[in-house]
Scaffold this motif. Structure first.
Motif, PDB file in Angstrom:
ATOM      1  N   ARG A   1      -1.395  -0.975  -4.239  1.00  0.00           N
ATOM      2  CA  ARG A   1      -3.090   0.015  -4.312  1.00  0.00           C
ATOM      3  C   ARG A   1      -2.440   1.580  -3.557  1.00  0.00           C
ATOM      4  NH1 ARG A   1      -6.918   0.407  -0.460  1.00  0.00           N
ATOM      5  NH2 ARG A   1      -6.176  -0.744   1.110  1.00  0.00           N
TER       6      ARG A   1
ATOM      7  N   THR B   1      -3.557   4.569  -1.359  1.00  0.00           N
ATOM      8  CA  THR B   1      -4.739   5.236  -0.779  1.00  0.00           C
ATOM      9  C   THR B   1      -3.967   6.711  -0.173  1.00  0.00           C
ATOM     10  OG1 THR B   1      -3.424   4.507   0.682  1.00  0.00           O
ATOM     11  CG2 THR B   1      -4.865   3.191  -0.170  1.00  0.00           C
TER      12      THR B   1
ATOM     13  N   GLY C   1      -5.611   1.652  -8.019  1.00  0.00           N
ATOM     14  CA  GLY C   1      -6.349   1.446  -7.304  1.00  0.00           C
ATOM     15  C   GLY C   1      -7.014   2.399  -6.254  1.00  0.00           C
TER      16      GLY C   1
ATOM     17  N   THR D   1       0.483  -6.865  -5.051  1.00  0.00           N
ATOM     18  CA  THR D   1      -0.321  -5.882  -5.829  1.00  0.00           C
ATOM     19  C   THR D   1       0.470  -4.258  -4.990  1.00  0.00           C
ATOM     20  OG1 THR D   1      -1.816  -6.013  -3.666  1.00  0.00           O
ATOM     21  CG2 THR D   1      -2.184  -7.524  -5.927  1.00  0.00           C
TER      22      THR D   1
ATOM     23  N   GLU E   1       0.726  -1.008   0.020  1.00  0.00           N
ATOM     24  CA  GLU E   1       0.047  -0.131  -0.125  1.00  0.00           C
ATOM     25  C   GLU E   1       1.233   1.443  -0.210  1.00  0.00           C
ATOM     26  OE1 GLU E   1      -2.712   2.515   3.299  1.00  0.00           O
ATOM     27  OE2 GLU E   1      -2.871  -0.095   3.490  1.00  0.00           O
TER      28      GLU E   1
END
Length: 120
Positions: free
Chosen positions: A78, A80, A100, A76, A46
């Motif tokens: 992502r 935020t 994402g 993955t 993240e």
């Protein structure tokens, strides 16, 4: 640019850059991200953009490169919590969904003009 990293569970790491993700800040981000990718068993990263005040084209490219490298290693990525100005840059460069992030207000394929299509 300061970069913090923290463990977020088995195989999960949060990378938290602070400052400007621009030509001057990208090398620090790249080094921190490369170190994260070396962690064994990594499945998800993240990138917490909450403390990023500005992003330019080199920052956008660094985020895309990081996402591609993560996927290449079976993980993955992502992004935020982007600030509004950062979210806007990611949205108008059409990389928000690739990272994402949810679409903004009025983000509907039916609103796209003739000849335009969404990257989804």
């Amino acid at each position: 640019m300061d970069i913090g990293t923290r463990y977020a569970g088995p195989g999960r790491v949060v990378v938290a850059p602070a400052g400007d993700l621009d030509l001057a800040g990208v090398p620090a981000f790249d080094r921190a991200f490369a170190a994260v990718l070396e962690r064994p068993g990594l499945v998800a990263v993240e990138v917490d953009l909450g403390a990023v005040e500005f992003v330019d084209s080199t920052g956008v490219a660094a985020l895309l490169r990081a996402a591609a490298e993560a996927v290449g290693r079976g993980a993955t990525l992502r992004a935020t919590r982007p600030r509004p100005v950062v979210a806007r840059v990611l949205r108008i460069t059409a990389v928000d969904v690739l990272l994402g992030l949810p679409g903004g207000a009025g983000d509907d394929t039916s609103n796209a003009g003739h000849g335009w299509r969404r990257l989804r």
